[in-house]
Design a protein around this motif. Structure first.
Motif, PDB file in Angstrom:
ATOM      1  N   GLY A  14       2.165   3.860  -8.828  1.00  0.00           N
ATOM      2  CA  GLY A  14       3.199   4.238  -7.703  1.00  0.00           C
ATOM      3  C   GLY A  14       3.109   2.909  -6.622  1.00  0.00           C
ATOM      4  N   VAL A  15       3.894   3.363  -5.462  1.00  0.00           N
ATOM      5  CA  VAL A  15       3.900   2.103  -4.596  1.00  0.00           C
ATOM      6  C   VAL A  15       4.039   3.065  -3.369  1.00  0.00           C
ATOM      7  CG1 VAL A  15       5.332   0.596  -5.813  1.00  0.00           C
ATOM      8  CG2 VAL A  15       6.376   2.162  -4.710  1.00  0.00           C
ATOM      9  N   ASN A  16       3.459   2.450  -2.378  1.00  0.00           N
ATOM     10  CA  ASN A  16       3.535   2.645  -0.851  1.00  0.00           C
ATOM     11  C   ASN A  16       4.920   2.110  -0.235  1.00  0.00           C
ATOM     12  OD1 ASN A  16       1.248   4.237  -0.281  1.00  0.00           O
ATOM     13  ND2 ASN A  16      -0.061   2.361  -0.231  1.00  0.00           N
ATOM     14  N   ASP A  17       5.421   2.997   0.696  1.00  0.00           N
ATOM     15  CA  ASP A  17       6.709   2.367   1.394  1.00  0.00           C
ATOM     16  C   ASP A  17       6.285   2.646   2.808  1.00  0.00           C
ATOM     17  OD1 ASP A  17       8.965   2.221   2.831  1.00  0.00           O
ATOM     18  OD2 ASP A  17      10.364   3.369   1.423  1.00  0.00           O
ATOM     19  N   ARG A  18       5.929   1.586   3.366  1.00  0.00           N
ATOM     20  CA  ARG A  18       5.746   1.695   5.196  1.00  0.00           C
ATOM     21  C   ARG A  18       6.910   1.352   5.875  1.00  0.00           C
ATOM     22  NH1 ARG A  18       0.226   2.901   5.027  1.00  0.00           N
ATOM     23  NH2 ARG A  18      -0.934   2.056   3.053  1.00  0.00           N
ATOM     24  N   THR A  19       8.028   0.854   5.430  1.00  0.00           N
ATOM     25  CA  THR A  19       9.173   0.477   6.221  1.00  0.00           C
ATOM     26  C   THR A  19      10.306   1.450   6.451  1.00  0.00           C
ATOM     27  OG1 THR A  19       9.943  -0.541   4.050  1.00  0.00           O
ATOM     28  CG2 THR A  19       8.643  -1.864   5.445  1.00  0.00           C
ATOM     29  N   SER A  31       4.079   7.418   9.077  1.00  0.00           N
ATOM     30  CA  SER A  31       2.991   7.070   8.350  1.00  0.00           C
ATOM     31  C   SER A  31       3.405   6.606   6.793  1.00  0.00           C
ATOM     32  CB  SER A  31       1.872   8.118   8.101  1.00  0.00           C
ATOM     33  OG  SER A  31       1.186   8.688   9.644  1.00  0.00           O
ATOM     34  N   GLY A  32       4.715   6.570   6.697  1.00  0.00           N
ATOM     35  CA  GLY A  32       5.391   5.848   5.622  1.00  0.00           C
ATOM     36  C   GLY A  32       5.291   7.161   4.479  1.00  0.00           C
ATOM     37  N   VAL A  33       5.498   6.819   3.206  1.00  0.00           N
ATOM     38  CA  VAL A  33       5.580   7.696   2.032  1.00  0.00           C
ATOM     39  C   VAL A  33       5.273   6.798   0.706  1.00  0.00           C
ATOM     40  CG1 VAL A  33       8.070   7.160   1.448  1.00  0.00           C
ATOM     41  CG2 VAL A  33       7.283   9.520   1.278  1.00  0.00           C
ATOM     42  N   THR A  34       4.877   7.766  -0.247  1.00  0.00           N
ATOM     43  CA  THR A  34       4.713   7.189  -1.525  1.00  0.00           C
ATOM     44  C   THR A  34       5.742   7.637  -2.523  1.00  0.00           C
ATOM     45  OG1 THR A  34       3.340   8.827  -2.206  1.00  0.00           O
ATOM     46  CG2 THR A  34       2.184   7.238  -1.162  1.00  0.00           C
ATOM     47  N   TYR A  35       6.143   6.560  -3.334  1.00  0.00           N
ATOM     48  CA  TYR A  35       6.806   6.964  -4.757  1.00  0.00           C
ATOM     49  C   TYR A  35       5.602   6.967  -5.776  1.00  0.00           C
ATOM     50  CZ  TYR A  35      10.336   5.712  -1.125  1.00  0.00           C
ATOM     51  OH  TYR A  35      11.009   5.508  -0.081  1.00  0.00           O
ATOM     52  N   ASP A  50       7.907   9.337 -14.053  1.00  0.00           N
ATOM     53  CA  ASP A  50       8.532   9.295 -13.062  1.00  0.00           C
ATOM     54  C   ASP A  50       8.726   7.740 -12.518  1.00  0.00           C
ATOM     55  OD1 ASP A  50       9.524  11.979 -12.270  1.00  0.00           O
ATOM     56  OD2 ASP A  50       7.372  12.499 -12.121  1.00  0.00           O
ATOM     57  N   GLY A  51      10.097   7.211 -11.959  1.00  0.00           N
ATOM     58  CA  GLY A  51       9.964   6.436 -11.316  1.00  0.00           C
ATOM     59  C   GLY A  51       9.800   6.120  -9.860  1.00  0.00           C
ATOM     60  N   VAL A  52      10.701   5.115  -9.232  1.00  0.00           N
ATOM     61  CA  VAL A  52      10.452   4.762  -7.742  1.00  0.00           C
ATOM     62  C   VAL A  52      11.633   4.375  -7.359  1.00  0.00           C
ATOM     63  CG1 VAL A  52       8.168   3.906  -8.013  1.00  0.00           C
ATOM     64  CG2 VAL A  52       9.916   2.261  -8.176  1.00  0.00           C
ATOM     65  N   GLU A  53      11.747   4.441  -6.033  1.00  0.00           N
ATOM     66  CA  GLU A  53      12.901   4.250  -5.230  1.00  0.00           C
ATOM     67  C   GLU A  53      13.547   2.555  -5.366  1.00  0.00           C
ATOM     68  OE1 GLU A  53      15.555   2.883  -1.905  1.00  0.00           O
ATOM     69  OE2 GLU A  53      13.677   1.912  -2.411  1.00  0.00           O
ATOM     70  N   ILE A  54      14.759   2.243  -5.497  1.00  0.00           N
ATOM     71  CA  ILE A  54      15.190   1.183  -6.028  1.00  0.00           C
ATOM     72  C   ILE A  54      14.763  -0.138  -5.292  1.00  0.00           C
ATOM     73  CG2 ILE A  54      17.185   1.117  -4.536  1.00  0.00           C
ATOM     74  CD1 ILE A  54      17.048  -0.366  -7.970  1.00  0.00           C
ATOM     75  N   PRO A 223       1.681  14.809  -7.844  1.00  0.00           N
ATOM     76  CA  PRO A 223       3.073  14.958  -7.182  1.00  0.00           C
ATOM     77  C   PRO A 223       3.503  13.399  -7.191  1.00  0.00           C
ATOM     78  CG  PRO A 223       1.419  14.818  -5.497  1.00  0.00           C
ATOM     79  CD  PRO A 223       0.498  14.837  -6.666  1.00  0.00           C
ATOM     80  N   THR A 224       4.854  13.503  -6.871  1.00  0.00           N
ATOM     81  CA  THR A 224       5.707  12.235  -6.847  1.00  0.00           C
ATOM     82  C   THR A 224       5.302  11.635  -5.283  1.00  0.00           C
ATOM     83  OG1 THR A 224       7.665  13.938  -6.401  1.00  0.00           O
ATOM     84  CG2 THR A 224       7.215  12.868  -8.472  1.00  0.00           C
ATOM     85  N   HIS A 225       4.856  12.512  -4.506  1.00  0.00           N
ATOM     86  CA  HIS A 225       4.621  11.960  -2.977  1.00  0.00           C
ATOM     87  C   HIS A 225       3.151  12.414  -2.525  1.00  0.00           C
ATOM     88  CE1 HIS A 225       8.871  10.911  -2.459  1.00  0.00           C
ATOM     89  NE2 HIS A 225       9.144  11.917  -2.739  1.00  0.00           N
TER      90      HIS A 225
END
Length: 402
Positions: A14-19, A31-35, A50-54, A223-225
């Motif tokens: 998965g990936v972190n999204d801090r933006t 504090s961001g979110v994970t996909y 499961d995938g991630v945000e574009i 989970p997905t997050h």
């Protein structure tokens, strides 16, 4: 790079999204979110779960290559179609044109509707199994947790459940992937907030899903997050069980709107009196400053709810009106509620608060609603104390969930 084999044959990719600042363009992400995405590797086949945000699609491809090299995943399993998990599907399909997309009937309808994809799809039903070779994927349909197509995927050989949004939380990962290698205390409040903001309306369906899962062995919940749960599975499933039953801790949430401080003064009197009565967990929100996301989280967590507002243009102060509609939408139950208000000449606020609470089946008509005209006088202050006494007595004489 968040790539880790946390159990033999299963990688986190998965990936972190801090933006991103607002989840679903609504809920703050300080504090961001994970996909979260995962790879399950069998002796014959591999599956991306499961995938991630574009915007994170290139990162996901890099993570997949770290695990599989130039080999494509044989399957992409979609547990939940919301675009924070599926926004990458069209790009992933361009990377891996032979990859089969797996979902239930409602999922595949949405794959076509969102992304126009109609080929190389595999429809699965409740209880169906895909054999990867020494690893099997068993699908459990869990509709309305929190969309109609949601499902979960179970790997019996490893006792691993890929749970979709269930058991997820806000917050980017801070180095560790599993709960055993990170400080989970930062994520627990964000689990309450995630549930109350996103899943809260669907408690009856969460209960049905928990019943379906009750007979299977769980060593890991993915989970997905948020983090992968292992050591704290009992804790997080208990939180979901309690929230989906609309149970709550002994405590009171006071939410008020105030233009010039008069309604705020009433809120402070109520809070002080509650404390005198032995209520320790008191959460106070000025609805003009606290984001709805955090207010709802506290309302789901605590049993007492006291709402106050001034009359505004012969109706209700707008932030409180928005809060009431959010409460009604989430079908919150089993709360001790009370109201208070103020006005300059038109005493409408309390009437409106009580009317919406009654529509939501949350109105406790035996607790009187204090009202102040212009500034609160001695009578209004005393009525606020009486309200607090009544709420405290109701809470302390009940059998609270703590």
């Amino acid at each position: 790079m968040n790539v880790k084999e946390f159990i033999e044959g299963i990688h986190y990719v998965g990936v972190n999204d801090r933006t991103t600042s607002r989840f679903e363009a609504l809920w703050p992400l300080p504090s961001g979110v994970t996909y979260n995405s995962y790879i399950v590797t069998g002796t014959n086949k591999t599956a991306l779960i499961d995938g991630v945000e574009i915007s994170a699609c290139e990162k996901l491809r890099d993570h997949i290559k770290t695990v599989l090299g130039d080999k494509a995943p044989d399957y992409l399993v979609i547990n939940h179609m919301e675009p924070d998990h599926t926004g990458s599907i069209k790009v992933l399909r361009s990377f891996y044109p032979e990859m089969t997309i797996v979902g239930n009937a409602k999922t595949l309808e949405m794959v076509k509707g969102f992304y126009g994809i109609e080929n190389n799809l595999l429809k699965v039903a409740d209880g169906n199994i895909i054999d990867l070779g020494g690893m099997s994927l068993r699908f459990t349909l869990t509709p309305m947790v929190h969309w109609p197509e949601t499902m979960m995927t179970y790997v019996k050989e490893k006792s691993v459940l890929f749970s979709g949004d269930a058991f997820g939380c806000f917050g980017a990962l801070t180095g560790g992937i599993t709960d055993s290698e990170t400080d989970t205390e930062q994520f627990i409040p964000e689990m309450y907030r995630y549930y109350s903001n996103i899943v809260g309306k669907y408690g009856v369906f969460v209960q049905k899903a928990l019943a379906k899962l009750s007979s299977i062995k769980l060593d890991y919940i993915c989970p997905t997050h948020g983090p992968v749960w292992h050591d704290e599975i009992a804790r997080v499933t208990a939180i979901y069980d309690s929230l989906s039953k609309y149970e709550a801790e002994t405590g009171v949430v006071i939410v008020y709107g105030s233009m010039y401080g008069n309604t705020e003064e009433m809120a402070e009197v109520i809070a002080s009196r509650l404390a005198e009565n032995g209520i320790k967990k008191i959460r106070i929100h000025n609805a003009s400053y606290s984001h709805l996301s955090y207010i709802l989280s506290d309302i789901f967590r605590y049993k007492g709810l006291i709402i106050g507002a001034p009359t505004y243009s012969n109706t209700l102060f707008p932030p409180i009106e928005a809060l009431l509609q959010a409460i009604k939408t989430r079908e919150i139950k089993n709360r001790v509620t009370a109201s208070f208000g103020s006005c300059t000449w038109a005493p409408q606020s309390v009437k409106r608060i009580n009317a919406v609470l009654e529509e939501a089946r949350l109105f406790n008509g035996d607790i009187a609603s204090p009202q102040a005209k212009q500034a609160p006088d001695a009578t209004a202050i005393n009525d606020c104390k009486t309200l607090a006494d009544a709420v405290a007595a109701r809470l302390l004489n009940s059998s609270p969930h703590t």
